[in-house]
Design a protein around this motif. Structure first.
Motif, mmCIF file in Angstrom:
data_model
loop_
_atom_site.group_PDB
_atom_site.id
_atom_site.type_symbol
_atom_site.label_atom_id
_atom_site.label_comp_id
_atom_site.label_asym_id
_atom_site.label_seq_id
_atom_site.Cartn_x
_atom_site.Cartn_y
_atom_site.Cartn_z
ATOM 1 N N MET A 1 -0.784 105.913 25.405
ATOM 2 C CA MET A 1 -0.733 106.767 26.594
ATOM 3 C C MET A 1 0.638 106.802 27.267
ATOM 4 S SD MET A 1 -3.875 107.832 26.805
ATOM 5 C CE MET A 1 -5.234 107.466 25.720
ATOM 6 N N ALA A 2 1.478 105.796 26.969
ATOM 7 C CA ALA A 2 2.694 105.640 27.779
ATOM 8 C C ALA A 2 3.815 106.608 27.398
ATOM 9 C CB ALA A 2 3.191 104.199 27.671
ATOM 10 N N GLU A 3 3.996 106.841 26.084
ATOM 11 C CA GLU A 3 5.195 107.571 25.663
ATOM 12 C C GLU A 3 5.198 109.026 26.124
ATOM 13 O OE1 GLU A 3 6.253 106.650 21.661
ATOM 14 O OE2 GLU A 3 7.789 108.227 21.592
ATOM 15 N N PHE A 4 4.024 109.651 26.085
ATOM 16 C CA PHE A 4 3.933 111.051 26.508
ATOM 17 C C PHE A 4 2.866 111.138 27.613
ATOM 18 C CE2 PHE A 4 5.067 110.966 21.966
ATOM 19 C CZ PHE A 4 6.321 111.566 22.040
ATOM 20 N N PRO A 5 3.259 110.895 28.867
ATOM 21 C CA PRO A 5 2.259 110.836 29.942
ATOM 22 C C PRO A 5 1.386 112.096 29.971
ATOM 23 C CG PRO A 5 4.396 110.097 30.727
ATOM 24 C CD PRO A 5 4.615 110.649 29.343
ATOM 25 N N GLY A 6 0.084 111.881 30.089
ATOM 26 C CA GLY A 6 -0.857 113.008 30.112
ATOM 27 C C GLY A 6 -1.349 113.398 28.732
ATOM 28 N N TYR A 7 -0.826 112.718 27.717
ATOM 29 C CA TYR A 7 -1.224 113.035 26.332
ATOM 30 C C TYR A 7 -1.585 111.758 25.581
ATOM 31 C CZ TYR A 7 1.200 117.444 27.205
ATOM 32 O OH TYR A 7 1.593 118.644 27.721
ATOM 33 N N TYR A 8 -2.437 111.919 24.575
ATOM 34 C CA TYR A 8 -2.704 110.841 23.617
ATOM 35 C C TYR A 8 -1.721 110.996 22.464
ATOM 36 C CZ TYR A 8 -4.902 108.843 19.419
ATOM 37 O OH TYR A 8 -5.129 108.175 18.245
ATOM 38 N N LYS A 9 -1.011 109.906 22.172
ATOM 39 C CA LYS A 9 -0.042 109.949 21.080
ATOM 40 C C LYS A 9 -0.757 109.609 19.774
ATOM 41 C CE LYS A 9 3.538 106.890 19.519
ATOM 42 N NZ LYS A 9 4.370 105.752 19.877
ATOM 43 N N THR A 10 -0.766 110.543 18.836
ATOM 44 C CA THR A 10 -1.492 110.291 17.585
ATOM 45 C C THR A 10 -0.694 109.396 16.638
ATOM 46 O OG1 THR A 10 -0.551 112.186 16.391
ATOM 47 C CG2 THR A 10 -2.561 112.589 17.683
ATOM 48 N N ALA A 11 0.640 109.303 16.866
ATOM 49 C CA ALA A 11 1.557 108.589 15.968
ATOM 50 C C ALA A 11 1.658 109.279 14.605
ATOM 51 C CB ALA A 11 1.207 107.112 15.818
ATOM 52 N N ASP A 12 1.241 110.535 14.564
ATOM 53 C CA ASP A 12 1.500 111.353 13.379
ATOM 54 C C ASP A 12 2.559 112.391 13.754
ATOM 55 O OD1 ASP A 12 -0.119 110.539 11.144
ATOM 56 O OD2 ASP A 12 -1.873 111.173 12.275
ATOM 57 N N ALA A 13 3.417 112.692 12.786
ATOM 58 C CA ALA A 13 4.415 113.742 13.006
ATOM 59 C C ALA A 13 4.015 114.955 12.192
ATOM 60 C CB ALA A 13 5.788 113.251 12.544
ATOM 61 N N GLY A 14 4.342 116.131 12.701
ATOM 62 C CA GLY A 14 4.006 117.343 11.966
ATOM 63 C C GLY A 14 4.400 118.563 12.754
ATOM 64 N N PHE A 15 3.820 119.690 12.392
ATOM 65 C CA PHE A 15 4.146 120.917 13.114
ATOM 66 C C PHE A 15 2.948 121.860 13.140
ATOM 67 C CE2 PHE A 15 5.359 121.504 8.688
ATOM 68 C CZ PHE A 15 4.902 122.785 8.370
ATOM 69 N N ILE A 16 3.049 122.856 14.020
ATOM 70 C CA ILE A 16 2.033 123.907 14.092
ATOM 71 C C ILE A 16 2.737 125.195 13.681
ATOM 72 C CG2 ILE A 16 0.493 125.208 15.623
ATOM 73 C CD1 ILE A 16 0.217 122.695 17.344
ATOM 74 N N ASP A 17 2.185 125.941 12.745
ATOM 75 C CA ASP A 17 2.890 127.151 12.304
ATOM 76 C C ASP A 17 2.558 128.341 13.217
ATOM 77 O OD1 ASP A 17 0.495 128.255 11.496
ATOM 78 O OD2 ASP A 17 0.926 128.199 9.342
ATOM 79 N N GLU A 18 3.130 129.487 12.895
ATOM 80 C CA GLU A 18 2.963 130.643 13.792
ATOM 81 C C GLU A 18 1.512 131.139 13.845
ATOM 82 O OE1 GLU A 18 4.096 131.613 9.788
ATOM 83 O OE2 GLU A 18 5.063 130.307 11.267
ATOM 84 N N ASP A 19 0.661 130.728 12.881
ATOM 85 C CA ASP A 19 -0.758 131.100 12.932
ATOM 86 C C ASP A 19 -1.606 130.044 13.633
ATOM 87 O OD1 ASP A 19 -0.235 133.376 11.423
ATOM 88 O OD2 ASP A 19 -0.411 132.250 9.536
ATOM 89 N N GLY A 20 -0.963 129.016 14.163
ATOM 90 C CA GLY A 20 -1.720 127.955 14.845
ATOM 91 C C GLY A 20 -2.267 126.906 13.890
ATOM 92 N N TYR A 21 -1.846 126.938 12.626
ATOM 93 C CA TYR A 21 -2.292 125.927 11.660
ATOM 94 C C TYR A 21 -1.442 124.667 11.825
ATOM 95 C CZ TYR A 21 -5.408 128.868 8.841
ATOM 96 O OH TYR A 21 -6.455 129.643 8.402
#
Ligand code: COA
Ligand code: AMP
Length: 630
Positions: free
Chosen positions: A473-493
């Protein structure tokens, strides 16, 4: 017409409480909630506060009352022992009630912890349900962990009681559980009052007078007595179980699951995500020691009135790469859920999928994959050979159910290989930079979930609220940190690319490199060490160690390497699959002393890498490359 994914996701986003209030009607409650969501309770709010319920009641009793008593609840299929058996819902109720009576007779009650250290037998599911029935909190420990790992969990969960077996069976060897259990109890500071031991005929074990009790003897007496053990009314927010998972350090994290939200989310997922109806056969080929086993071997299929399969075998070698198809055809499985590694193993043994042709696969509709990144090659192979949709979905022990998936029951969305598709209702998934700023579509960043987490997700870590806050909870206040890295594409995938911490994924098993480093550092000749996850064609990743020896050590290096490999197996367990270690003169570090594990991994994998700007001594990377090339 039924609503599709977008409508449902938007309905949730517009009014989450209304959405989860409606979905909760899938569960039988003893008494309704005061509030669907109480924002002022717990770290990020709690679901269904004030409601009372019982998970075992919803998994077993209510199906018997509703006329499903003669339907198979659990099919135990064990190619490794050659045994198959079935328990109907009525029979399951008898077994669960008998075990609940045994637990009560040993003084186990609401809130007490019970550790289960069991192989893949129906008794594992029965034990989980019996605990749930009386409100005891179970903590299942995977059989591939060694005594020290079990001891750590005993000390953290402080169980009153342990249920175990004489042995587990792995291809070509019997794993004697009892000596591991005895050693763990010996090492642990906390001592359970008693244990219940399932004697298996492949190898039985000695029982310690006064402490160990024979499962079958006590169960037989309880069955004969036939005492009714009522389902304990529990608060929706009371814990159902603790499941330990790897963290950055060797000390595992006890993920806590509650009763109410967990039931609601899992029951909903069976139709919406897996498109399964009550009465159908659903198979998760995993192990009860992992979250997939908790959610999709035991709880979700039973909450939904399905038949679930407890499979004691491997995708290959028990006896061949056609086992999965045999189980599907024999038990008329509608959906299979497993890890991609299982398919890589099958593909390696039977590349043309010849064995599939030997079986009637007409019942089979969908293959679901999770637990690690589903590589597009494996996905395509499975699609091509099985001729059914192959659905990747992404989740974690912490969430207990899908964060992102392709909800088959809401209408399948187009598949993009390499993507687990889109966020499920309940999850507002975002990608943030290291500074916490939103990132543009297509750019890699930290995947986070905007709080609150949906029902079913962990409210905290057992006995470790500060660690919970700090880790998630600490690193990104207000968010749960999944500890996974990735991206969301222009279609929301969503695309999940890598972990941002020191966790690696070996054959779908989540392991801590930090934990392995702690063990290796304990070797008398090791001055310092690093463990990284390197690419492995079968297991996805494999741990690879680098050790710097104490100055003056002049023993045979191959001996030291062997000792290090055995030490990890002995302290963590065979599941660590730690087989590779290099002895190096120095480890590459930044000027502030941080070991450059990421760069070492890239060199080991033969990937392109950049000289880190903060490196202390660039020559060390050449030394590492030379050792790896030897
Ligand atoms: N009890 C004791 N030992 C166990 C064990 C258990 N329950 N489970 C695994 N092990 C041992 C294995 O025997 C192996 O020992 P070894 O080093 O002596 O060979 C070691 O732990 C590593 O196991 P694993 O990583 O599973 O490798 P494997 O070669 O035995 O099998 C796969 C590879 C791919 C066939 C297997 O991992 C698999 O079926 N995975 C897919 C399903 C799955 O479990 N997913 C996890 C969560 S969804
Ligand atoms: P576990 O808690 O053991 O289920 O492991 C969770 C981790 O496994 C996630 O944080 C991911 O790193 C990885 N993982 C699980 N499912 C997927 C998936 N479908 N695609 C990519 N990674 C996954």
């Amino acid at each position: 017409m039924a609503l599709g994914y977008s409508e449902i996701y938007n309905a949730w986003k517009t009014d989450p409480e209304n959405f989860w209030g409606d979905v909760a009607s899938g569960i039988d409650w003893f008494s309704k909630w005061d509030k669907v969501f109480e924002p002022d309770s717990g770290a990020y709010g709690r679901w269904y506060t004030g409601a009372t319920c019982n998970t075992c009641y919803n998994c077993v009793d209510r199906h018997v009352q509703a006329g499903r008593g003669d339907q198979a609840a659990i099919i135990y299929d064990s190619p490794i022992t050659g045994v198959k058996s079935t328990l109907t819902y009525s029979e399951l109720l008898v077994e669960v009630q008998a075990l609940a009576a045994v637990l009560k007779s040993k003084g186990v009650g609401k809130g007490d912890r019970v550790i289960l250290y069991l192989p893949m037998v129906a008794e594992a599911a029965i034990s989980m349900l019996a605990c749930a029935r009386i409100g005891a909190v179970h903590s299942v420990v995977f059989g591939g962990f060694a005594a020290t790992e079990l001891a750590t969990r005993i000390d953290d969960a402080t169980p009153k009681f342990i249920i175990s077996a004489s042995c587990g069976i792995e291809p070509g060897r019997i794993v004697a559980y009892k000596p591991l259990l005895d050693e763990a109890i010996e090492i642990a500071t906390h001592k359970p009052d008693a244990t219940l031991i399932l004697q298996r005929k492949q190898q039985d074990c000695d029982l310690i007078e006064g402490r160990d009790f024979d499962y079958e003897t006590l169960m037989q007496a309880a069955r004969t007595a036939g005492d009714e053990v009522l389902c304990e009314p529990l608060l929706a927010t009371d814990p159902l179980y603790i499941l330990y998972t790897s963290g950055t350090t060797g000390a595992p994290k006890g993920v806590v699951r509650d009763n109410g939200g967990h039931m609601v989310a899992l029951k909903w997922s069976m139709k919406a995500i897996y498109d399964i109806d009550p009465g159908e056969v659903y198979w998760a080929a995993s192990d009860v020691g992992w979250v997939v086993g908790h959610s999709y071997i035991v709880y979700a299929p039973l909450l939904h009135g399905c038949t679930t399969i407890v499979f004691e075998g491997k995708p290959v070698g028990t006896p061949d790469a056609g086992t999965f198809w045999r189980v599907i055809s024999e038990h008329k499985v509608a959906a299979l859920f497993t890890a991609p590694t299982a398919f890589r193993a099958i593909k390696k043994e039977d590349p043309t999928g010849e064995l599939i042709k030997n079986y009637d696969m007409s019942s089979f509709r969908t293959l679901f994959l999770a637990g690690e990144r589903a590589d597009p090659d494996t996905l395509k192979w499975a699609e091509d050979k099985l001729k059914v949709p192959v659905i990747d979905h992404w989740w974690q022990t912490e969430t207990g159910w899908t964060i992102a998936g392709n909800p088959m029951g809401l209408g399948m969305l187009p598949i993009k290989h390499g993507s687990p598709t889109v966020p499920m209702p309940g999850y507002d998934v975002q990608v943030l930079s290291d500074e916490g700023e939103p990132i543009k579509a297509g750019e890699l960043g930290n995947i986070v979930v905007k709080l609150p987490m949906p029902p079913g997700c962990f409210p905290t870590l057992w006995n470790a609220e500060a660690r919970f806050q700090e880790t998630y909870m600490a690193e990104f206040p207000g968010y749960y940190k999944t500890a996974d890295a990735g991206f969301i594409d222009e279609d929301g995938y969503l695309f999940i690319m890598a972990r941002t911490d020191d966790i690696i994924n070996v054959a779908g098993h989540r392991l801590s490199t930090g934990g392995m480093e702690e063990v290796i550092a304990g070797h008398q000749d090791v001055a310092e060490c690093a463990v990284v996850g390197i690419a492995d064609a079968l297991k996805g990743q494999a741990p690879c160690g680098f050790a710097v020896l104490n100055s003056g050590v002049d023993r045979d290096i191959s001996e030291i390497k062997k000792e290090i490999v055995s030490l990890v197996r002995e302290k963590i367990g065979p599941v660590a699959a730690f087989k590779l270690v290099y002895v190096v003169n120095r480890l590459p570090k930044t000027r502030s002393g941080k070991i450059l594990r990421g760069t070492m991994q890239k060199i080991a994998d033969g990937e392109a890498w950049k000289m880190p700007a903060t490196i202390d001594d660039p020559a060390i990377l050449d030394e590492i490359a030379e050792v790896l090339a030897e």
